[in-house]
Design a protein around this motif. Sequence first.
Motif, PDB file in Angstrom:
ATOM      1  N   PRO A  89       0.828  -1.215   0.000  1.00 23.15           N
ATOM      2  CA  PRO A  89       0.000   0.000   0.000  1.00 23.15           C
ATOM      3  C   PRO A  89       0.857   1.259   0.000  1.00 23.15           C
ATOM      4  O   PRO A  89       1.965   1.281   0.520  1.00 23.15           O
ATOM      5  N   ALA A  90       0.354   2.345  -0.601  1.00 25.57           N
ATOM      6  CA  ALA A  90       1.063   3.613  -0.655  1.00 25.57           C
ATOM      7  C   ALA A  90       1.043   4.284   0.715  1.00 25.57           C
ATOM      8  O   ALA A  90       0.204   4.003   1.562  1.00 25.57           O
ATOM      9  N   ILE A  91       1.999   5.188   0.927  1.00 26.17           N
ATOM     10  CA  ILE A  91       2.046   5.973   2.160  1.00 26.17           C
ATOM     11  C   ILE A  91       1.248   7.256   1.930  1.00 26.17           C
ATOM     12  O   ILE A  91       1.539   8.004   0.984  1.00 26.17           O
ATOM     13  N   PRO A  92       0.238   7.530   2.740  1.00 32.81           N
ATOM     14  CA  PRO A  92      -0.639   8.680   2.481  1.00 32.81           C
ATOM     15  C   PRO A  92       0.058  10.014   2.695  1.00 32.81           C
ATOM     16  O   PRO A  92       1.116  10.095   3.317  1.00 32.81           O
ATOM     17  N   ASN A 107      14.664  15.854   3.847  1.00 30.79           N
ATOM     18  CA  ASN A 107      14.927  14.888   4.905  1.00 30.79           C
ATOM     19  C   ASN A 107      13.624  14.402   5.542  1.00 30.79           C
ATOM     20  O   ASN A 107      13.470  13.204   5.815  1.00 30.79           O
ATOM     21  N   ARG A 108      12.682  15.327   5.771  1.00 29.36           N
ATOM     22  CA  ARG A 108      11.394  14.922   6.345  1.00 29.36           C
ATOM     23  C   ARG A 108      10.624  14.033   5.384  1.00 29.36           C
ATOM     24  O   ARG A 108       9.977  13.044   5.789  1.00 29.36           O
ATOM     25  N   LEU A 109      10.677  14.333   4.088  1.00 28.19           N
ATOM     26  CA  LEU A 109       9.982  13.509   3.100  1.00 28.19           C
ATOM     27  C   LEU A 109      10.633  12.130   2.998  1.00 28.19           C
ATOM     28  O   LEU A 109       9.938  11.103   2.922  1.00 28.19           O
ATOM     29  N   TRP A 123       8.610   8.701   3.893  1.00 30.25           N
ATOM     30  CA  TRP A 123       8.446   7.619   2.926  1.00 30.25           C
ATOM     31  C   TRP A 123       9.286   6.402   3.258  1.00 30.25           C
ATOM     32  O   TRP A 123       9.107   5.349   2.642  1.00 30.25           O
ATOM     33  N   GLN A 124      10.203   6.514   4.206  1.00 30.39           N
ATOM     34  CA  GLN A 124      11.052   5.392   4.642  1.00 30.39           C
ATOM     35  C   GLN A 124      11.739   4.707   3.458  1.00 30.39           C
ATOM     36  O   GLN A 124      11.660   3.502   3.266  1.00 30.39           O
ATOM     37  N   LEU A 125      12.439   5.509   2.683  1.00 28.97           N
ATOM     38  CA  LEU A 125      13.060   4.974   1.473  1.00 28.97           C
ATOM     39  C   LEU A 125      14.239   4.078   1.811  1.00 28.97           C
ATOM     40  O   LEU A 125      15.006   4.351   2.723  1.00 28.97           O
ATOM     41  N   GLY A 126      14.400   3.027   1.038  1.00 29.18           N
ATOM     42  CA  GLY A 126      15.456   2.054   1.284  1.00 29.18           C
ATOM     43  C   GLY A 126      14.971   0.914   2.150  1.00 29.18           C
ATOM     44  O   GLY A 126      13.874   0.932   2.708  1.00 29.18           O
ATOM     45  N   LEU A 127      15.808  -0.084   2.264  1.00 32.84           N
ATOM     46  CA  LEU A 127      15.479  -1.257   3.064  1.00 32.84           C
ATOM     47  C   LEU A 127      15.843  -1.041   4.526  1.00 32.84           C
ATOM     48  O   LEU A 127      16.829  -0.380   4.839  1.00 32.84           O
ATOM     49  N   ARG A 128      15.064  -1.603   5.392  1.00 27.56           N
ATOM     50  CA  ARG A 128      15.350  -1.502   6.825  1.00 27.56           C
ATOM     51  C   ARG A 128      16.684  -2.173   7.137  1.00 27.56           C
ATOM     52  O   ARG A 128      16.935  -3.295   6.725  1.00 27.56           O
ATOM     53  N   GLY A 129      17.520  -1.452   7.837  1.00 23.90           N
ATOM     54  CA  GLY A 129      18.822  -1.990   8.212  1.00 23.90           C
ATOM     55  C   GLY A 129      19.935  -1.625   7.260  1.00 23.90           C
ATOM     56  O   GLY A 129      21.091  -1.522   7.668  1.00 23.90           O
ATOM     57  N   THR A 130      19.612  -1.434   5.980  1.00 21.53           N
ATOM     58  CA  THR A 130      20.632  -1.045   5.007  1.00 21.53           C
ATOM     59  C   THR A 130      20.518   0.419   4.610  1.00 21.53           C
ATOM     60  O   THR A 130      21.508   1.006   4.166  1.00 21.53           O
ATOM     61  N   GLY A 161      13.438   2.236   5.555  1.00 23.20           N
ATOM     62  CA  GLY A 161      14.738   2.839   5.744  1.00 23.20           C
ATOM     63  C   GLY A 161      14.710   3.982   6.749  1.00 23.20           C
ATOM     64  O   GLY A 161      13.653   4.510   7.098  1.00 23.20           O
ATOM     65  N   ASP A 162      15.878   4.394   7.183  1.00 22.64           N
ATOM     66  CA  ASP A 162      16.008   5.477   8.153  1.00 22.64           C
ATOM     67  C   ASP A 162      16.161   6.801   7.408  1.00 22.64           C
ATOM     68  O   ASP A 162      16.010   6.860   6.207  1.00 22.64           O
ATOM     69  N   SER A 163      16.495   7.852   8.148  1.00 21.82           N
ATOM     70  CA  SER A 163      16.631   9.173   7.547  1.00 21.82           C
ATOM     71  C   SER A 163      17.830   9.227   6.622  1.00 21.82           C
ATOM     72  O   SER A 163      18.726   8.393   6.673  1.00 21.82           O
ATOM     73  N   GLY A 164      17.820  10.238   5.765  1.00 26.67           N
ATOM     74  CA  GLY A 164      18.926  10.418   4.863  1.00 26.67           C
ATOM     75  C   GLY A 164      20.205  10.722   5.614  1.00 26.67           C
ATOM     76  O   GLY A 164      20.198  11.387   6.645  1.00 26.67           O
TER      77      GLY A 164
END
Length: 261
Positions: free
Chosen positions: A23-26, A86-88, A92-99, A250-253
């Motif tokens: 699902p998309a992030i609103p 950075n907030r965007l 959106w949590q871009l990237g994979l968790r942990g990497t 993913g985490d912040s930039g």
Amino acid sequence: MRQVLATLAILCALIAPTRAQWPAIPATSELPALTGRVVDEANELDAATREALRQKLAAHEAKTGNQIVVATVKSLNGSSVEDYANRLFRRWQLGLRGTNNGVLLLHAPAERKIRIEVGYGLEGTLTDAIGKYIIQNAITPRFKANDFAGGLTRGVDDIIKVLDGGAEEFKQRVAPRIPPAWLRLAEEGWPLLFFLAFGIIGYMSRGRPSRRSRRGGFAYASSSDSWSGSSSSWGSSDSGSSDSFSGGGGDSGGGGASGDY
């Protein structure tokens, strides 16, 4: 049978990171929704360009796992492009968790601002200096000519090239340029050359009388010269796409570069 099951498991693992059916992030009051790999809120791209970019980004993600998203926004709502990006990115949590292997290419046409926001996991490859180079050389010249589709496309191409094994080439492009030894000597060693020249002239002129002294002898002229040394330094010197997915957690930039035009 076991080999067949193992092969199917590997294929599922490879397909899963694309996240095309998640699902998309609103949206929020300030940040747009994540509706695909190309979020064109400012409506500056034609459908063909959006689809071409989406296919490039999807192919790169399937190959490497890196998640690159292109976004255009109507306004930064009074924020700096760095803070907004950075907030965007975090929303959106871009990237994979942990990497944390996400990248956001952001364009705010109302403020004429560009930002490449890079996740922590990729900042050693897509460095701030390389991001700045891509903005200045690939994106900004085309934006100045109102070619926004061309600028974002070229920017995406260069980002993919860096992340797909071309980082060393770009690092060489942004490395400080060191002049050859003879030029450094000419720039930095001229005080020594002047010192030697004056010394030779002074030595050769010794013993030549300049005026008679009061005692009938000769007095010799003497001179003193002073000069200061010098030093030189050199310096180096995108509406949503047809796919829909959520960020990978993913985490912040971790870094990035900004520009305007």
